[in-house]
Motif scaffolding. Structure first.
Motif, PDB file in Angstrom:
ATOM      1  N   ASN A   1      76.323 -42.403  12.337  1.00 52.29           N
ATOM      2  CA  ASN A   1      75.418 -43.430  11.841  1.00 52.29           C
ATOM      3  C   ASN A   1      73.978 -43.031  12.151  1.00 52.29           C
ATOM      4  N   VAL A   2      73.107 -43.134  11.159  1.00 47.59           N
ATOM      5  CA  VAL A   2      71.692 -42.843  11.343  1.00 47.59           C
ATOM      6  C   VAL A   2      70.887 -43.968  10.707  1.00 47.59           C
ATOM      7  N   VAL A   3      70.149 -44.697  11.518  1.00 43.77           N
ATOM      8  CA  VAL A   3      69.233 -45.725  11.020  1.00 43.77           C
ATOM      9  C   VAL A   3      67.807 -45.235  11.235  1.00 43.77           C
ATOM     10  N   VAL A   4      66.989 -45.351  10.200  1.00 45.93           N
ATOM     11  CA  VAL A   4      65.569 -44.994  10.272  1.00 45.93           C
ATOM     12  C   VAL A   4      64.757 -46.285  10.286  1.00 45.93           C
ATOM     13  N   GLY A   5      63.713 -46.327  11.100  1.00 50.42           N
ATOM     14  CA  GLY A   5      62.952 -47.552  11.307  1.00 50.42           C
ATOM     15  C   GLY A   5      62.055 -47.967  10.162  1.00 50.42           C
TER      16      GLY A   5
ATOM     17  N   TYR B   1      63.077 -55.906  12.775  1.00 50.16           N
ATOM     18  CA  TYR B   1      63.101 -54.898  13.839  1.00 50.16           C
ATOM     19  C   TYR B   1      64.336 -55.062  14.721  1.00 50.16           C
ATOM     20  N   GLN B   2      64.728 -56.322  14.956  1.00 49.78           N
ATOM     21  CA  GLN B   2      65.938 -56.573  15.737  1.00 49.78           C
ATOM     22  C   GLN B   2      67.183 -56.336  14.891  1.00 49.78           C
ATOM     23  N   ASN B   3      67.118 -56.740  13.627  1.00 52.26           N
ATOM     24  CA  ASN B   3      68.301 -56.663  12.784  1.00 52.26           C
ATOM     25  C   ASN B   3      68.774 -55.233  12.555  1.00 52.26           C
TER      26      ASN B   3
END
Length: 442
Positions: free
Chosen positions: A177-181, A354-356
């Motif tokens: 899993n890769v999440v980008v901000g 930002y939290q989600n």
């Protein structure tokens, strides 16, 4: 800022050689399964924070505020004072969850190579250093088989983008899993708007506008005893190799929204920019304004502007114009072509994006699910911003494919505080700044 042709060719060959070696090393690592997502039998998700500035600190707090059984077990930064300050701020912010901070003194790593040691202790890594380091850190995280949250942008030059795209393919094979901000993609109002756009609410998008106009950011005065490398690292926002200029570091958010809505990326760009207000030696190399015209393959045109000039209009927003209507993103409203509202998102139902982004990432990790594939789109939206910067710096039209495959590499040849950065000041303390019409794009 720009290298000579001979060094460019050599740098490109070196980049391709190193990328091949790195990819081979990544492929040799074992693939993850549900059984080895975590390092402990109790399903504790261990986190390492790489980059202890304000954004890294915030991201760590958000990760530790999720519902899952998470612990911060390692931290890494180039500077010990930044690490210590971050550690203190994380503890203060967590209130009743301070027990989730389990960073032993021996697991606080400092220096340019600190990231490797911190990553080795964790299941999930948060990459939040200055953007120039992101390709190196992302590649290492993938090599070590870690789940990843990384801040935007993901690179500052085309060579870095290519490096991220190569590692992203390996991450996909490993089901990491890769999440980008790019948090608007995790914001309820934007999700509702873009869903309706993709469902045809405004017809075919023909044009768009995007703004990131505000006063600008901090400056850290030079201190006695700092080497040139330390000064630039402390003031990373003002150096292209570290930041990418504010069109890349901040305006990427708006550009990503347009790319998302169009489900595409620009094929060409041309624009203008410069330094009208922020001219002194304290402001490194970057421009204080950019205006770029991006052309997409379907004929849509995006007019984008970003500006850091005090006392001017402040606006951060996006507008989509279609054949049947318009989307006003910040207002979360869709109108028909005559201006009548056909959809209005209830702002009382807005989430905290930002939290989600962390809530959704850590929920997937805890379940052993592979759900997030942000790396490629994060890289391509970062490249969109770089394409715009190349256009404004040179004053020349830029082609996506030409720029992406140019091999342009603006990073240092060595990483150490006594090493020479890619740019140095002249006798008057001024840094080289792009001159449209004279500066070569590559």
């Amino acid at each position: 800022m720009n290298r000579q042709s001979s060094s460019f060719d050599a740098g490109r060959r070196d980049f391709m050689k190193k990328s091949s070696i790195a990819a081979a090393g990544v492929l040799a690592a074992p693939l993850l399964s549900r059984a080895n997502f975590f390092s402990g039998a109790d399903n504790t998700i261990k986190i390492a924070l790489i980059g202890c500035g304000g954004r890294g600190t915030g991201a760590a707090v958000q990760a530790l505020s999720t519902k899952q059984n998470v612990q911060l077990v390692a931290m890494a930064d180039a500077f010990r004072d930044r690490l210590d300050g971050s550690y203190k701020n994380i503890l203060e912010a967590l209130e009743d969850k301070k027990g989730r901070v389990q960073v032993k003194e021996e697991n606080k790593f400092v220096g340019f190579d600190a990231y490797r040691k911190a990553m080795a202790l964790a299941d999930v890594v948060i990459l939040a250093t200055p953007p120039g380091f992101r390709p190196i850190h992302f590649e290492e995280a993938v090599n070590q088989g870690k789940q990843i949250f990384m801040e935007k942008p993901v690179a500052t030059d085309p060579a870095g983008i290519m490096r991220v795209l190569a590692a992203a393919e390996i991450a996909k094979q490993k089901k990491l899993n890769v999440v980008v901000g790019l948090q608007r993609r995790y914001q309820t109002s934007y999700r509702e708007l873009i869903k309706r756009v993709h469902d045809g609410a405004i017809g075919e998008i023909v044009s768009a506008q995007a703004w990131w106009n505000n006063d600008g950011v901090w400056v850290h005065p030079r201190q006695a005893g700092w080497t040139e490398m330390e000064y630039q690292m402390r003031n990373w926002y003002y150096f292209v190799w570290l930041c990418g200029d504010h069109i890349t570091e901040q305006h990427i958010h708006n550009l990503d929204v347009i790319n998302w809505a169009l489900d595409s990326y620009p094929v060409t760009a041309q624009g203008m920019g410069g330094r009208e207000v922020r001219k002194g030696k304290d402001y490194g190399q970057i421009f204080d304004h950019h205006f770029v015209e991006f052309h997409y393959g379907n004929g849509a045109i995006l007019n984008s502007q970003c500006r850091h000039q005090k006392g001017t209009m402040s606006k951060v927003d996006e507008l989509l114009v279609g054949t049947k209507g318009k989307v006003f993103c910040d207002a979360a409203r869709i109108t028909d072509i005559k201006g009548n509202t056909i959809y209005q998102f209830d702002k009382a139902k807005e989430n905290q994006p930002y939290q989600n982004e962390h809530d959704e990432l850590f929920e997937a990790i805890a379940k052993g699910e592979y759900k997030f594939w942000d790396a490629e789109r994060g890289a391509k939206s970062s490249m969109t911003s770089i394409l715009g910067r190349l256009a404004t710096y040179s004053g020349q039209p830029m082609q996506w494919d030409t720029a992406l495959h140019s091999g342009m590499n603006i990073m240092p040849t060595a990483y150490a505080f006594d090493a020479t950065p890619p740019v140095v000041p002249d006798a008057n303390g001024m840094y080289p700044v792009a001159i449209p019409g004279q500066t070569r794009p590559f």
